[in-house]
Design an enzyme around this catalytic site. Structure first.
Site, PDB file in Angstrom:
ATOM      1  N   HIS A  57       0.846  -1.194   0.000  1.00 58.98           N
ATOM      2  CA  HIS A  57       0.000   0.000   0.000  1.00 58.98           C
ATOM      3  C   HIS A  57       0.882   1.245   0.000  1.00 58.98           C
ATOM      4  O   HIS A  57       2.034   1.215   0.467  1.00 58.98           O
ATOM      5  CB  HIS A  57      -0.884   0.027   1.246  1.00 58.98           C
ATOM      6  N   GLU A  59       0.830   3.943   1.819  1.00 61.67           N
ATOM      7  CA  GLU A  59       1.289   4.395   3.136  1.00 61.67           C
ATOM      8  C   GLU A  59       2.485   3.585   3.630  1.00 61.67           C
ATOM      9  O   GLU A  59       3.426   4.144   4.200  1.00 61.67           O
ATOM     10  CB  GLU A  59       0.158   4.286   4.175  1.00 61.67           C
TER      11      GLU A  59
END
Length: 153
Positions: A57, A59
């Protein structure tokens, strides 16, 4: 925390990364992390398909890069800017890296963990970042909507 204009500047950088993800057939989510001086020390975009990795992901990429830049797992003094409300895994990374400020664009009604489904930051984990929601929300949401419309249409 800085002005709304500054938040929008960093979110625009995250949107560029989200567009890169979209161009590669990935869900268009982008993320940047700025240190206390405002320097971008982490960047990430979704790469789940590219890496065949459920944890790839935006993040998490940005957190890894920021930790490497600082040489520390603690990202105190940093702000994370992400185009989509973090999922439980990414909220966990924010908690574990002690990022004190989270700025996100669009809400995530399916897995959003800053209030849309659950607010993990209000659980008893011992770390609660300041949260600023809805920064460039319409741009972030439109990018996602257009991506999924193209997949379904």
């Amino acid at each position: 925390m800085g002005s709304c204009k500054k938040q929008e500047e960093y979110m625009a950088l995250a949107l560029e990364l989200a567009r890169e993800a979209s161009a590669q057939g990935e869900v268009p989510v982008g993320c940047v992390i700025a240190d206390a001086d405002g320097k971008v020390i982490g960047r990430g975009r979704n790469r789940r398909r590219e890496l065949a990795d459920a944890t790839a992901h935006a993040e998490l990429e940005a957190v890894r890069a920021a930790c490497a830049a600082l040489g520390d797992w603690r990202l105190t003094g940093c702000t994370i800017y992400v185009t989509l409300e973090p999922c439980p895994m990414c909220a966990g990374a924010i908690i574990n890296s002690r990022i004190p400020k989270l700025v996100y664009g669009a809400r995530e009604p399916v897995s959003g963990s800053c209030g849309s489904v659950i607010d993990l930051f209000w659980e008893g984990y011992g770390h609660r970042p300041e949260i600023y929601a809805g920064v460039l929300e319409s741009d972030c949401a439109a990018l996602l909507r257009d991506f999924f419309r193209g997949k379904r249409g």
